[in-house]
Write an enzyme that holds these catalytic residues in place. Structure first.
Site, PDB file in Angstrom:
ATOM      1  N   TRP A 324       0.850  -1.203   0.000  1.00 22.65           N
ATOM      2  CA  TRP A 324       0.000   0.000   0.000  1.00 22.65           C
ATOM      3  C   TRP A 324       0.885   1.251   0.000  1.00 22.65           C
ATOM      4  CZ3 TRP A 324      -0.392   4.094   3.404  1.00 22.65           C
ATOM      5  CH2 TRP A 324      -1.484   4.933   3.242  1.00 22.65           C
ATOM      6  N   HIS A 325       2.044   1.172   0.674  1.00 24.89           N
ATOM      7  CA  HIS A 325       2.899   2.351   0.786  1.00 24.89           C
ATOM      8  C   HIS A 325       3.585   2.712  -0.532  1.00 24.89           C
ATOM      9  CE1 HIS A 325       2.348   1.633   5.074  1.00 24.89           C
ATOM     10  NE2 HIS A 325       2.663   2.887   5.226  1.00 24.89           N
ATOM     11  N   GLY A 326       3.772   1.758  -1.393  1.00 26.26           N
ATOM     12  CA  GLY A 326       4.402   2.103  -2.657  1.00 26.26           C
ATOM     13  C   GLY A 326       4.641   0.883  -3.506  1.00 26.26           C
TER      14      GLY A 326
END
Lengths: 474, 76
Positions: A324-326
């Site tokens: 989700w963060h990248g």
């Protein structure tokens, strides 16, 4: 526009004045227009995507709530989640998955060209999609007990204080606040203003000043000694915390001035005495989102597999947390590492660690547990911070040289100063049982501190480059 | 009203001496009832009452009162 920019402050003052000078039944319209002006400032085309996607999500959520049969509800939920994840996948993950797949195929001697698209990632897409998904989930789990019109939903899904980097609110918490009247209240203005000042202090004076020191160390670690690299890693933990907690305070403060209570996103995370405890204190709006909408359903689905079911649910949840963060393997590994940390107590049984068995004094045990947790989190932050594998290799190579250099005393002073200030703020939050610590001081002192902080922050914003919020790129 | 049988099952699973429940009590108000022990509580309740829940039924629950109602419905 960023929260730490002049244009935002001018925009926000205009919004506040128009918002409170119009009849209360029109305030949502003013807010909705403000949301889209704020979001279009980055790129108007992203607003078209936001508007289309959230409109579809609104109607699907309504279909879920109005259907009485479980099968139909489920079909509408799956459709809604699929559409949202598909859009997120195209804009954020297509190139990553395509390039990773091609690299894998090429390993076996075949040759393929990756299918990639040339686009910039719409700002805040992971945040607003996850916030909009709560509308689908909350309708599915019957947590929404009123009807909401499309204006109310579009206001919720584009809410400008949170649209770029959260906190990720829940439909069942924020939508009732949007439906209710919000009258001008001096206390809300004061509380919100203090939260904004506090957030700017964390972001501009702690986070950004650390960033200026350590960014070039992470960019070219080969030119720095082991001690300087260790100092950069230690300072990064304070930078990312103050950057993101500062952002969350500004978001909560701006929302408070508009009459909304947005959930707390941080609760002194470096005082956590286990990694499980860390996730109860770090990015709470996201960790509880994952818990409620991903972990619990998986855990219940796998419940007859005993502790292995729990383990699988943890690992899958944290892989999602990482990605989700990248769209990058370092985030996947960061999530996986946290998943492994959290799996250990499940496998070994909680409270049976070596430290717990050897130490009887509860204060000593707690301090040691806090240090142990901090070290584990710090190791994981290295994966979070690196931009490519060669940087990681260089960092590790430089670290094992055990070189100290001539700036040891200076770096120790810098580290101690930043840790002292950051932990002092956390201590005061615990002491006053709120993150709005200025509100707990006498009015004259709070006003004086706010004035001084505002002048310093303004002078920083005038004289130096504004550093973007780290989490705004997710 | 929360039955003594449900109360005892939850307390035993969480290794609690005593804790006063009412219908509106939520899991996060009960000491030790966290996201990891949640699974064990659910399994213990299923075993005690010899019933099986669907994940959807459990995820809808807002408090212990609703858990009691769900158990009562399953036992009818």
């Amino acid at each position: 526009m960023q929260f730490n920019s002049f244009i935002f402050f001018i925009f926000f003052i205009i919004v506040l004045v128009s918002y409170y000078n119009i009849s209360s039944n029109k305030r949502n319209i003013v807010l909705l227009i403000s949301n889209y002006i704020f979001y279009s400032y980055f790129d108007y085309r992203f607003s078209i995507l936001l508007l289309s996607l959230t409109t579809i999500t609104y109607f699907l959520g309504n279909f879920i709530s109005k259907n009485n049969t479980y099968e139909l509800k489920r079909k509408f939920l799956i459709t809604g989640v699929f559409i949202n994840i598909l859009i997120l996948g195209i804009f954020k993950y297509l190139n990553f998955f395509s390039e990773s797949f091609v690299s894998l195929v090429n390993l076996f001697g075949f040759y393929l060209d990756p299918v990639t698209i040339s686009t910039i990632q719409p700002l805040g897409i992971s945040f607003y999609i996850f916030q909009s998904l709560t509308w689908l989930f909350d309708n599915y789990y019957e947590k929404i007990d009123k009807e909401y019109n499309i204006i109310e939903f579009l206001t919720f899904s584009s809410f400008f204080p949170t649209v770029i980097a959260g906190p990720i609110e829940r439909a069942h918490r924020l939508m009732p606040q949007i439906k209710n009247d919000r009258d001008f209240n001096k206390e809300n203005i004061k509380a919100g203003f203090y939260l904004i000042v506090y957030g700017l202090f964390r972001k501009v004076l702690i986070g950004d000043t650390i960033g200026r020191m350590i960014n070039h160390i992470f960019a070219e670690p080969e030119y720095f000694t082991s001690f300087e690299i260790l100092a950069a890693i230690l300072l990064y933990a304070i930078q990312i915390y103050n950057d993101f907690a500062g952002y969350s305070s500004i978001a909560r403060g701006a929302a408070k001035m508009l009459g909304f209570d947005i959930m707390l996103n941080f609760k002194q995370p470096y005082f956590a005495d286990s990694v499980t405890d860390f996730w109860r204190r770090w990015h709470i709006s996201f960790s509880t989102w994952l818990r409620d909408y991903i972990f619990y359903p998986l855990q219940l689905k796998f419940r007859y597999y005993g502790r292995w079911g729990n383990l699988l649910a943890i690992i899958l949840t944290f892989l999602l947390c990482g990605i989700w963060h990248g769209a990058s393997w370092n985030f996947v590994l960061w999530g996986l590492l946290h998943g492994i940390y959290l799996s250990i107590p499940v496998l070994t049984g909680q409270g049976s660690s070596f430290i717990n068995n050897k130490i009887n004094n509860s204060s000593t045990l707690r301090i040691l547990s806090i240090i142990k947790t901090f070290i584990l989190v710090l190791i994981a932050w290295i994966l979070f911070r690196i931009e490519n594998w060669s940087t990681l290799m260089t960092l590790v190579n430089q670290l094992v040289l055990f070189s100290s250099g001539e700036f040891v005393a200076r770096f120790i002073k810098i580290i101690l100063s930043y840790y002292f200030v950051s932990f002092l703020l956390d201590y005061l939050e615990i002491k006053f049982q709120t993150d709005n610590i200025l509100l707990k001081l006498t009015p004259a002192v709070a006003f004086g501190i706010s004035l001084i902080v505002s002048i310093i922050v303004l002078s920083y914003l005038i004289t130096s480059d504004k550093a973007p919020f780290i989490y705004a790129r997710f | 009203m929360i039955s003594d049988r449900l109360k005892k099952t939850i307390l035993n699973e969480l290794k609690l001496e005593n804790f006063e429940f009412d219908e509106n009590t939520t899991a996060d108000q009960v000491p030790g009832w966290d996201s990891l022990s949640h699974l064990n509580v659910i399994l213990a309740v299923e075993k005690e009452f010899n019933i099986r829940f669907k994940p959807y039924e459990l995820l809808k629950l807002k408090n212990i009162g609703e858990l009691q109602n769900l158990i009562d419905d399953k036992l009818k």
